[in-house]
Scaffold this active site. Sequence first.
Site, PDB file in Angstrom:
ATOM      1  N   SER A   1       0.863  -1.182   0.000  1.00  0.00           N
ATOM      2  CA  SER A   1       0.000   0.000   0.000  1.00  0.00           C
ATOM      3  C   SER A   1       0.899   1.232   0.000  1.00  0.00           C
ATOM      4  O   SER A   1       2.074   1.146   0.409  1.00  0.00           O
ATOM      5  CB  SER A   1      -0.848  -0.002   1.279  1.00  0.00           C
ATOM      6  OG  SER A   1      -1.465   1.255   1.484  1.00  0.00           O
TER       7      SER A   1
ATOM      8  N   TYR B   1      -2.709  -0.819  10.459  1.00  0.00           N
ATOM      9  CA  TYR B   1      -2.566  -1.019   9.008  1.00  0.00           C
ATOM     10  C   TYR B   1      -1.209  -0.514   8.522  1.00  0.00           C
ATOM     11  O   TYR B   1      -0.507  -1.209   7.785  1.00  0.00           O
ATOM     12  CB  TYR B   1      -3.709  -0.271   8.313  1.00  0.00           C
ATOM     13  CG  TYR B   1      -3.830  -0.515   6.820  1.00  0.00           C
ATOM     14  CD1 TYR B   1      -4.586  -1.577   6.335  1.00  0.00           C
ATOM     15  CD2 TYR B   1      -3.213   0.333   5.896  1.00  0.00           C
ATOM     16  CE1 TYR B   1      -4.729  -1.794   4.969  1.00  0.00           C
ATOM     17  CE2 TYR B   1      -3.348   0.122   4.535  1.00  0.00           C
ATOM     18  CZ  TYR B   1      -4.109  -0.943   4.076  1.00  0.00           C
ATOM     19  OH  TYR B   1      -4.245  -1.150   2.716  1.00  0.00           O
TER      20      TYR B   1
HETATM   21  P1  NAD Z   1     -11.541  -6.081  -0.187  1.00  0.00           P
HETATM   22  O1  NAD Z   1     -12.154  -5.854   1.140  1.00  0.00           O
HETATM   23  O2  NAD Z   1     -12.333  -5.846  -1.419  1.00  0.00           O
HETATM   24  O3  NAD Z   1     -10.959  -7.554  -0.260  1.00  0.00           O
HETATM   25  C1  NAD Z   1     -10.336  -8.158   0.834  1.00  0.00           C
HETATM   26  C2  NAD Z   1     -10.303  -9.649   0.601  1.00  0.00           C
HETATM   27  O4  NAD Z   1      -9.710 -10.278   1.744  1.00  0.00           O
HETATM   28  C3  NAD Z   1     -11.687 -10.287   0.439  1.00  0.00           C
HETATM   29  O5  NAD Z   1     -11.619 -11.312  -0.514  1.00  0.00           O
HETATM   30  C4  NAD Z   1     -11.965 -10.836   1.827  1.00  0.00           C
HETATM   31  O6  NAD Z   1     -12.907 -11.903   1.845  1.00  0.00           O
HETATM   32  C5  NAD Z   1     -10.584 -11.316   2.193  1.00  0.00           C
HETATM   33  N1  NAD Z   1     -10.410 -11.536   3.612  1.00  0.00           N
HETATM   34  C6  NAD Z   1     -10.761 -10.706   4.645  1.00  0.00           C
HETATM   35  N2  NAD Z   1     -10.467 -11.289   5.817  1.00  0.00           N
HETATM   36  C7  NAD Z   1      -9.901 -12.502   5.520  1.00  0.00           C
HETATM   37  C8  NAD Z   1      -9.399 -13.562   6.305  1.00  0.00           C
HETATM   38  N3  NAD Z   1      -9.392 -13.502   7.638  1.00  0.00           N
HETATM   39  N4  NAD Z   1      -8.920 -14.654   5.674  1.00  0.00           N
HETATM   40  C9  NAD Z   1      -8.929 -14.734   4.322  1.00  0.00           C
HETATM   41  N5  NAD Z   1      -9.394 -13.763   3.526  1.00  0.00           N
HETATM   42  C10 NAD Z   1      -9.873 -12.654   4.130  1.00  0.00           C
HETATM   43  O7  NAD Z   1     -10.221  -5.215  -0.190  1.00  0.00           O
HETATM   44  P2  NAD Z   1      -9.251  -4.652  -1.331  1.00  0.00           P
HETATM   45  O8  NAD Z   1      -9.372  -3.192  -1.332  1.00  0.00           O
HETATM   46  O9  NAD Z   1      -9.387  -5.408  -2.589  1.00  0.00           O
HETATM   47  O10 NAD Z   1      -7.865  -4.970  -0.631  1.00  0.00           O
HETATM   48  C11 NAD Z   1      -6.993  -5.989  -1.036  1.00  0.00           C
HETATM   49  C12 NAD Z   1      -5.599  -5.630  -0.553  1.00  0.00           C
HETATM   50  O11 NAD Z   1      -5.206  -4.405  -1.139  1.00  0.00           O
HETATM   51  C13 NAD Z   1      -5.482  -5.448   0.959  1.00  0.00           C
HETATM   52  O12 NAD Z   1      -4.277  -6.022   1.428  1.00  0.00           O
HETATM   53  C14 NAD Z   1      -5.430  -3.944   1.116  1.00  0.00           C
HETATM   54  O13 NAD Z   1      -4.749  -3.555   2.277  1.00  0.00           O
HETATM   55  C15 NAD Z   1      -4.685  -3.561  -0.140  1.00  0.00           C
HETATM   56  N6  NAD Z   1      -4.853  -2.169  -0.540  1.00  0.00           N
HETATM   57  C16 NAD Z   1      -6.080  -1.694  -0.856  1.00  0.00           C
HETATM   58  C17 NAD Z   1      -6.204  -0.360  -1.232  1.00  0.00           C
HETATM   59  C18 NAD Z   1      -7.527   0.228  -1.594  1.00  0.00           C
HETATM   60  O14 NAD Z   1      -7.591   1.446  -1.729  1.00  0.00           O
HETATM   61  N7  NAD Z   1      -8.568  -0.556  -1.788  1.00  0.00           N
HETATM   62  C19 NAD Z   1      -5.077   0.454  -1.279  1.00  0.00           C
HETATM   63  C20 NAD Z   1      -3.839  -0.062  -0.961  1.00  0.00           C
HETATM   64  C21 NAD Z   1      -3.752  -1.390  -0.586  1.00  0.00           C
END
Ligand code: NAD
Length: 261
Positions: free
Chosen positions: A143, A156
Amino acid sequence: MTLQGKTALITGSTSGIGLAYAKTLAGQGANIVINGFGDKDAIEKERVALEQASGAKALYSGHDLTKVDQIEAMMAEAAKAFGGVDILINNAGMQHVAPVETFPVDKWDLIIALNLTAAFHTTRLAVPYMKEKKWGRIIQTASAHSKAASPFKSAYVTAKHGLAGFTKTVALEVATFGVTANCISPGYVWTPLVENQIPDTMKARNMTRDQVINDVLLAGQPTKEFVTPEQVAAIALFLCGDAASQITGANLSVDGGWTAQ
Ligand code: NAD
């Protein structure tokens, strides 16, 4: 590029960025292991669609990655089905927004377990097969918060900075085995993770929804646009190719200029 004959395991791939990785890598013919929570029927529909896109196999392994024994079970299922994992994408993550003095202790533990410790366990279990094959790709969804901080996101930011350090260490350890390890560091991507933190941020900062979107989320993103999940997945696909064989230990930003400031 074709990924035929390769197996990609993507944690947290029932939604958001993880699902985009799964679709993109399936589009190149890889076997896919998806993981994460959600509606059973919707997940099965996605799994079938991945097989149609890849012409290969897709397996759903719905284990809770905050628990070591369940991570071990997921990796064992992948090994049983496909022999091992060639492309490991540690992507599952969660967020909680609160001031440090009232940050719930259970949320701290969960975020560190899922966003950081789970990547250690999947990596330690995936590396022996990659070393043996003399090829592997370890990709973390880190991130912008692996490079910079924001208030009220202590767990985080800690986990993501840790993930960046962990990835550099692994990159050095596997460098002579044809295995690379890199972070992709998105700014704000419009996914359920971002949408779900809006109410807490409204409360923590005493703001309206529009103020949170424009003055908090996109405030630090100079392009004033959200990154798309497909743009993040395109970087992962590039990292899987021969052109990226000398990119390792890197932390690639896709953040609309956020961390350039
Ligand atoms: P999201 O909430 O859409 O997806 C998260 C996924 O993780 C889902 O499939 C959920 O079911 C799964 N999950 C949650 N708890 C879990 C557990 N205990 N065991 C197994 N799976 C689990 O989120 P996203 O935005 O797609 O985020 C994905 C990654 O990207 C994360 O690591 C997040 O920190 C990172 N990220 C996101 C952003 C953003 O702006 N969306 C920015 C930077 C980094």
